[in-house]
Every structure is written in structure tokens, then in C-alpha cells.
Write a protein that holds these residues in place. Structure first.
Motif, PDB file in Angstrom:
ATOM      1  N   ALA A  55      86.180  59.909  40.039  1.00 60.96           N
ATOM      2  CA  ALA A  55      86.832  60.626  38.938  1.00 60.96           C
ATOM      3  C   ALA A  55      87.432  59.689  37.894  1.00 60.96           C
ATOM      4  CB  ALA A  55      87.904  61.564  39.491  1.00 60.96           C
ATOM      5  N   VAL A  56      88.315  58.802  38.309  1.00 62.13           N
ATOM      6  CA  VAL A  56      88.992  57.921  37.356  1.00 62.13           C
ATOM      7  C   VAL A  56      88.007  56.957  36.686  1.00 62.13           C
ATOM      8  CG1 VAL A  56      90.736  56.134  37.074  1.00 62.13           C
ATOM      9  CG2 VAL A  56      91.242  58.166  38.433  1.00 62.13           C
ATOM     10  N   PRO A  57      87.056  56.338  37.426  1.00 56.31           N
ATOM     11  CA  PRO A  57      86.048  55.532  36.736  1.00 56.31           C
ATOM     12  C   PRO A  57      85.307  56.305  35.650  1.00 56.31           C
ATOM     13  CG  PRO A  57      85.958  55.091  39.076  1.00 56.31           C
ATOM     14  CD  PRO A  57      86.929  56.222  38.895  1.00 56.31           C
ATOM     15  N   PHE A  58      84.990  57.558  35.922  1.00 58.96           N
ATOM     16  CA  PHE A  58      84.270  58.351  34.914  1.00 58.96           C
ATOM     17  C   PHE A  58      85.182  58.673  33.737  1.00 58.96           C
ATOM     18  CE2 PHE A  58      81.425  61.199  32.925  1.00 58.96           C
ATOM     19  CZ  PHE A  58      80.174  60.980  33.492  1.00 58.96           C
ATOM     20  N   PHE A  59      86.468  58.885  33.984  1.00 59.28           N
ATOM     21  CA  PHE A  59      87.416  59.098  32.884  1.00 59.28           C
ATOM     22  C   PHE A  59      87.422  57.878  31.948  1.00 59.28           C
ATOM     23  CE2 PHE A  59      90.315  62.334  35.186  1.00 59.28           C
ATOM     24  CZ  PHE A  59      89.676  63.385  34.550  1.00 59.28           C
ATOM     25  N   PHE A  60      87.484  56.685  32.531  1.00 58.16           N
ATOM     26  CA  PHE A  60      87.477  55.473  31.715  1.00 58.16           C
ATOM     27  C   PHE A  60      86.163  55.343  30.948  1.00 58.16           C
ATOM     28  CE2 PHE A  60      90.965  53.845  34.478  1.00 58.16           C
ATOM     29  CZ  PHE A  60      91.826  53.435  33.472  1.00 58.16           C
ATOM     30  N   LEU A  61      85.059  55.662  31.613  1.00 59.63           N
ATOM     31  CA  LEU A  61      83.757  55.591  30.956  1.00 59.63           C
ATOM     32  C   LEU A  61      83.700  56.543  29.759  1.00 59.63           C
ATOM     33  CD1 LEU A  61      80.323  55.308  32.657  1.00 59.63           C
ATOM     34  CD2 LEU A  61      80.640  57.018  30.892  1.00 59.63           C
ATOM     35  N   MET A  62      84.179  57.780  29.949  1.00 58.84           N
ATOM     36  CA  MET A  62      84.191  58.749  28.844  1.00 58.84           C
ATOM     37  C   MET A  62      85.085  58.280  27.707  1.00 58.84           C
ATOM     38  SD  MET A  62      84.119  62.611  30.401  1.00 58.84           S
ATOM     39  CE  MET A  62      85.567  62.421  31.411  1.00 58.84           C
ATOM     40  N   SER A  63      86.228  57.696  28.058  1.00 63.72           N
ATOM     41  CA  SER A  63      87.154  57.232  27.030  1.00 63.72           C
ATOM     42  C   SER A  63      86.520  56.138  26.178  1.00 63.72           C
ATOM     43  CB  SER A  63      88.440  56.705  27.677  1.00 63.72           C
ATOM     44  OG  SER A  63      89.107  57.728  28.381  1.00 63.72           O
ATOM     45  N   GLY A  64      85.830  55.209  26.840  1.00 65.61           N
ATOM     46  CA  GLY A  64      85.141  54.153  26.106  1.00 65.61           C
ATOM     47  C   GLY A  64      84.011  54.697  25.257  1.00 65.61           C
ATOM     48  N   PHE A  65      83.266  55.656  25.808  1.00 66.34           N
ATOM     49  CA  PHE A  65      82.136  56.225  25.071  1.00 66.34           C
ATOM     50  C   PHE A  65      82.603  56.965  23.820  1.00 66.34           C
ATOM     51  CE2 PHE A  65      79.202  59.736  24.164  1.00 66.34           C
ATOM     52  CZ  PHE A  65      78.029  59.027  23.956  1.00 66.34           C
ATOM     53  N   PHE A  66      83.658  57.762  23.945  1.00 66.89           N
ATOM     54  CA  PHE A  66      84.120  58.538  22.804  1.00 66.89           C
ATOM     55  C   PHE A  66      84.858  57.696  21.770  1.00 66.89           C
ATOM     56  CE2 PHE A  66      83.776  62.443  25.555  1.00 66.89           C
ATOM     57  CZ  PHE A  66      82.757  63.004  24.798  1.00 66.89           C
ATOM     58  N   PHE A  67      85.264  56.483  22.153  1.00 67.19           N
ATOM     59  CA  PHE A  67      85.873  55.606  21.155  1.00 67.19           C
ATOM     60  C   PHE A  67      84.833  55.171  20.121  1.00 67.19           C
ATOM     61  CE2 PHE A  67      87.480  51.789  19.196  1.00 67.19           C
ATOM     62  CZ  PHE A  67      88.843  51.987  19.121  1.00 67.19           C
ATOM     63  N   PHE A  68      83.650  54.806  20.618  1.00 68.04           N
ATOM     64  CA  PHE A  68      82.585  54.366  19.713  1.00 68.04           C
ATOM     65  C   PHE A  68      81.536  55.453  19.458  1.00 68.04           C
ATOM     66  CE2 PHE A  68      84.262  50.357  21.301  1.00 68.04           C
ATOM     67  CZ  PHE A  68      84.306  49.582  20.156  1.00 68.04           C
ATOM     68  N   LYS A  69      81.515  56.458  20.364  1.00 69.09           N
ATOM     69  CA  LYS A  69      80.541  57.554  20.262  1.00 69.09           C
ATOM     70  C   LYS A  69      79.109  57.041  20.174  1.00 69.09           C
ATOM     71  CE  LYS A  69      83.867  60.741  18.221  1.00 69.09           C
ATOM     72  NZ  LYS A  69      84.218  61.633  17.097  1.00 69.09           N
ATOM     73  N   GLY A  70      78.857  55.958  20.917  1.00 70.57           N
ATOM     74  CA  GLY A  70      77.504  55.420  20.985  1.00 70.57           C
ATOM     75  C   GLY A  70      77.030  54.753  19.721  1.00 70.57           C
ATOM     76  N   GLU A  71      77.947  54.431  18.806  1.00 68.26           N
ATOM     77  CA  GLU A  71      77.544  53.872  17.515  1.00 68.26           C
ATOM     78  C   GLU A  71      78.184  52.504  17.287  1.00 68.26           C
ATOM     79  OE1 GLU A  71      78.902  56.743  14.748  1.00 68.26           O
ATOM     80  OE2 GLU A  71      77.573  58.344  15.460  1.00 68.26           O
ATOM     81  N   VAL A  72      77.594  51.734  16.394  1.00 68.59           N
ATOM     82  CA  VAL A  72      78.202  50.485  15.937  1.00 68.59           C
ATOM     83  C   VAL A  72      79.083  50.839  14.750  1.00 68.59           C
ATOM     84  CG1 VAL A  72      77.804  48.213  14.968  1.00 68.59           C
ATOM     85  CG2 VAL A  72      76.240  49.108  16.704  1.00 68.59           C
ATOM     86  N   ILE A  73      80.400  50.636  14.872  1.00 66.07           N
ATOM     87  CA  ILE A  73      81.324  51.076  13.829  1.00 66.07           C
ATOM     88  C   ILE A  73      81.997  49.890  13.157  1.00 66.07           C
ATOM     89  CG2 ILE A  73      81.722  53.307  14.926  1.00 66.07           C
ATOM     90  CD1 ILE A  73      84.300  52.255  16.074  1.00 66.07           C
ATOM     91  N   SER A  74      82.531  50.128  11.971  1.00 71.93           N
ATOM     92  CA  SER A  74      83.157  49.075  11.189  1.00 71.93           C
ATOM     93  C   SER A  74      84.531  48.704  11.748  1.00 71.93           C
ATOM     94  CB  SER A  74      83.313  49.526   9.732  1.00 71.93           C
ATOM     95  OG  SER A  74      84.219  50.619   9.660  1.00 71.93           O
ATOM     96  N   GLU A  75      85.052  47.557  11.293  1.00 76.53           N
ATOM     97  CA  GLU A  75      86.374  47.115  11.720  1.00 76.53           C
ATOM     98  C   GLU A  75      87.443  48.112  11.301  1.00 76.53           C
ATOM     99  OE1 GLU A  75      89.459  43.359  10.964  1.00 76.53           O
ATOM    100  OE2 GLU A  75      87.351  43.218  10.347  1.00 76.53           O
ATOM    101  N   GLN A  76      87.282  48.691  10.114  1.00 78.46           N
ATOM    102  CA  GLN A  76      88.236  49.686   9.630  1.00 78.46           C
ATOM    103  C   GLN A  76      88.258  50.914  10.533  1.00 78.46           C
ATOM    104  OE1 GLN A  76      87.553  51.047   5.616  1.00 78.46           O
ATOM    105  NE2 GLN A  76      89.139  52.607   5.712  1.00 78.46           N
ATOM    106  N   LYS A  77      87.070  51.348  10.946  1.00 82.78           N
ATOM    107  CA  LYS A  77      86.973  52.525  11.825  1.00 82.78           C
ATOM    108  C   LYS A  77      87.589  52.225  13.188  1.00 82.78           C
ATOM    109  CE  LYS A  77      85.580  56.690  12.880  1.00 82.78           C
ATOM    110  NZ  LYS A  77      86.212  57.876  12.269  1.00 82.78           N
ATOM    111  N   VAL A  78      87.399  51.017  13.668  1.00 82.67           N
ATOM    112  CA  VAL A  78      88.004  50.618  14.947  1.00 82.67           C
ATOM    113  C   VAL A  78      89.522  50.723  14.858  1.00 82.67           C
ATOM    114  CG1 VAL A  78      88.412  48.686  16.526  1.00 82.67           C
ATOM    115  CG2 VAL A  78      86.115  49.110  15.651  1.00 82.67           C
TER     116      VAL A  78
END
Length: 328
Positions: A55-78
Motif C-alpha cells: 500500500a505505502v509503496p504504491f502511494f509513493f509511486l502515485m505521488s511521484g507519477f502525479f507530480f510529473f504526470k509522465g511528462e518532462v516539465i520545465s523548472e518553473q512548473k516544478v
């Protein structure tokens, strides 16, 4: 981002929330103290502790995924994302920490050990997630570079990983958060397992902890958790989430339930154990039934607060929108 991926993540979010509540329902110590339950009772509860360890590993995985949403984002967006997450994480972390501390200090039951705990308790996940967010600019830089550097980082984190360990900073959280940051929608769809093989592997994965003490070997424990994460995702891929209305109703309250369940659950299970200690049948019934009761109660409280005290509820959940993608 692909709406299908989002809906599948919603499904996993609900499952993992249920798993976390079930993990905290472990009651062998409460019912038996220094004594021993029957073999079948201990076997069932220990097996589900292994099953729910994803459960908790998957929570961390989802959190990381939704931060970038599978995309390469700019420094400003970060930087914008870090500010948004600071609001949605820090506020509930502090508020629920104060609530938990007050409960511990004010409850007379605490002297009997019913509500033993400390400020962080289960909110360590939020604490570590805030810490990992500080490193997202580095991860963003890596996403612009060669894939080899990303694999090197994941390999290092895999070696350092200590399963089911919440010591700050969590090595497990770091691994799965970074993995989620690096994943993209295409990769998530590629790892789909053929249904016949998926069924066989899932049944085997569920069967193993009933006949083997996985935690005795760290390598096998890592393999088991990784396999479970992959199988949970494949369960989502093979499930028509849109047809399960309960998932959509439950999902917006997952974070509220996660934050609020621990002491209510502990108070119920330890109070029952105080009068019926040593009862194996009641112990196993409580293990499965109390989490259901707690989740229903908190769902109703959350729904009531959302309608009648929306500002207070918004503070408790970090001003998240009613969207499963705001799980962070």
C-alpha cells in the motif's frame, strides 16, 4: 494525461487506502499480550500484513507519477508543483499532528495503552513525501538527461531499500517515489500482463504469505512487494473502473480516511480486547470487521463535513479538490 491512467490510479488509491486501514487492524498484541494466538489466527493476520505491505509503496509511486504526470516539465512548473504540494501536505500534516497529540493528551484511556502513539504516527508518509518533494528539481533534471542516469539512481535506491521501514527518510518511499517520477503513461500500459498469466500470478502471490514467512529474507520480501505493486496495477488495468460507482464515491474521501482512521481504530480494537482478550475467533473477526466500521464512519463524517462545514473539511485535507489525482 490519459484519463484511463487516471481512473486506474483512482482504483489503486482506494485499494491502498483500504490496505493501510487493514494493516493497522493487526490485533495479536492487543488480544494476547505476551501470549500466543492459535496458529491459524496468527497465520491469517501475518499473511494480510504481507499482502497489504504494497500500500505505502504504491502511494509513493502515485505521488511521484502525479507530480510529473509522465511528462518532462520545465523548472518553473516544478517549482509551481512544489508550492502546491507544500500547501496540500504541510497543512494536513500539522493539523492532524495537533489533533493526534490532543487525543493522546486528553484521553483518559491513554493511561491503559489504548491510544499509545506520537505526533507523526501514520502521518510519516506525508512527512517523508514533503522531504522527497525537495529533490524533484534534481529528478526533473535527470528526466531531461539520458535514461542511463535514471536507471543508475533507481539501482542505488533498490540496493538501499529496506522494506516496510518508516525510519526517516524512508528508503522504500524514496525508491517508489523516484520510480513514479520516472514512469510515463506508455510504460504503465506496456507492463500489462496477459490475463491468464495475471490470474495465475495473482493467486500465487496471495497464496505465498499463508505458507511462507516472507519477512525472514529481505530479497524475497523486495521481490514480493514489487510483484504485488505490479499485480495491483494489472488488476486496475483489467478492471472496468467506470462501472464501479462505489470507487468514485469513496475515492474523494481516501485522504481524510487515511489521516483520521488510526486512533479510532486503535481505541475500538484495544477496548474490545480489554474485555475479550485471548479470544481467537473474536480477534480474527475484529481484524476484518473494525476496518470496515471505521471506514464507513469516517466516510459519513467526511461527507457530512464536506456539506456542512466545507472550510474546516478543506483544511483537514489540505484544500484538495474532490479529485483522486489530488492524492498528494
Amino acid at each position: 494525461m490519459d484519463k484511463t491512467i487516471s481512473s486506474k490510479m483512482m482504483f489503486c488509491n482506494v485499494v491502498c487506502t483500504i490496505f493501510v486501514v487493514l494493516r493497522h487492524s493487526l490485533n495479536i498484541k492487543a488480544f494476547f499480550g505476551s501470549g500466543q494466538p492459535t496458529f491459524w489466527n496468527q497465520c491469517i493476520q501475518n499473511a494480510f500484513m504481507n499482502i497489504t505491505s504494497i500500500a505505502v509503496p504504491f502511494f509513493f509511486l502515485m505521488s511521484g507519477f502525479f507530480f510529473f504526470k509522465g511528462e518532462v516539465i520545465s523548472e518553473q512548473k516544478v517549482n509551481e508543483n512544489i508550492i502546491k504540494r507544500a500547501k496540500s501536505l504541510l497543512i494536513p500534516f500539522v493539523v492532524w499532528g495537533i489533533i493526534n497529540t490532543l487525543i493522546l493528551q486528553l484521553s483518559d484511556s491513554n493511561r491503559y495503552g489504548i491510544l499509545d502513539g506520537f505526533f507523526f504516527t501514520h502521518m510519516w508518509y506525508v512527512r517523508d513525501l514533503m522531504f522527497f518533494m525537495l529533490f524533484t528539481p534534481i529528478i526533473a533534471w535527470l528526466r531531461h538527461k539520458t535514461v542511463l542516469l535514471q536507471y543508475v539512481l533507481l539501482t542505488i535506491l533498490l540496493i538501499l531499500w529496506e522494506p516496510v521501514n518508516n525510519v526517516f527518510p524512508s528508503s522504500e518511499g524514496a525508491l517508489f517515489f523516484v520510480l513514479g517520477c520516472i514512469l510515463n503513461s506508455r510504460l504503465l500500459e506496456v507492463i500489462k500482463i496477459p490475463i491468464p498469466l495475471f490470474i495465475i500470478l495473482t493467486l500465487l502471490w496471495l497464496w505465498i504469505p499463508f505458507y511462507w514467512e516472507i519477512g525472514t529474507t529481505i530479497i524475497w520480501q523486495k521481490i514480493y512487494i514489487f510483484a504485488g505493486v505490479c499485480l495491483l496495477w494489472n488488476t486496475a488495468l483489467n478492471t472496468n473502473v467506470s462501472k464501479i460507482s462505489l470507487i468514485a464515491k469513496f475515492s474523494p474521501f481516501c485522504f481524510f480516511i487515511y489521516c483520521g482512521h488510526l486512533y479510532l481504530l486503535k481505541a475500538i480494537k484495544v477496548s474490545i480486547a480489554k474485555y475479550f482478550g485471548g479470544n481467537d475467533i473474536l480477534s480474527i473477526i475484529c481484524f476484518f470487521l473494525i476496518p470496515i466500521i471505521v471506514m464507513i464512519v469516517l466516510f459519513c463524517i467526511g461527507n457530512f463535513m464536506k456539506k456542512h462545514t466545507p472550510k474546516v473539511y478543506a483544511v483537514l485535507i489540505g484544500y484538495r479538490k474532490n479529485d483522486y489525482m489530488k492524492r498528494l
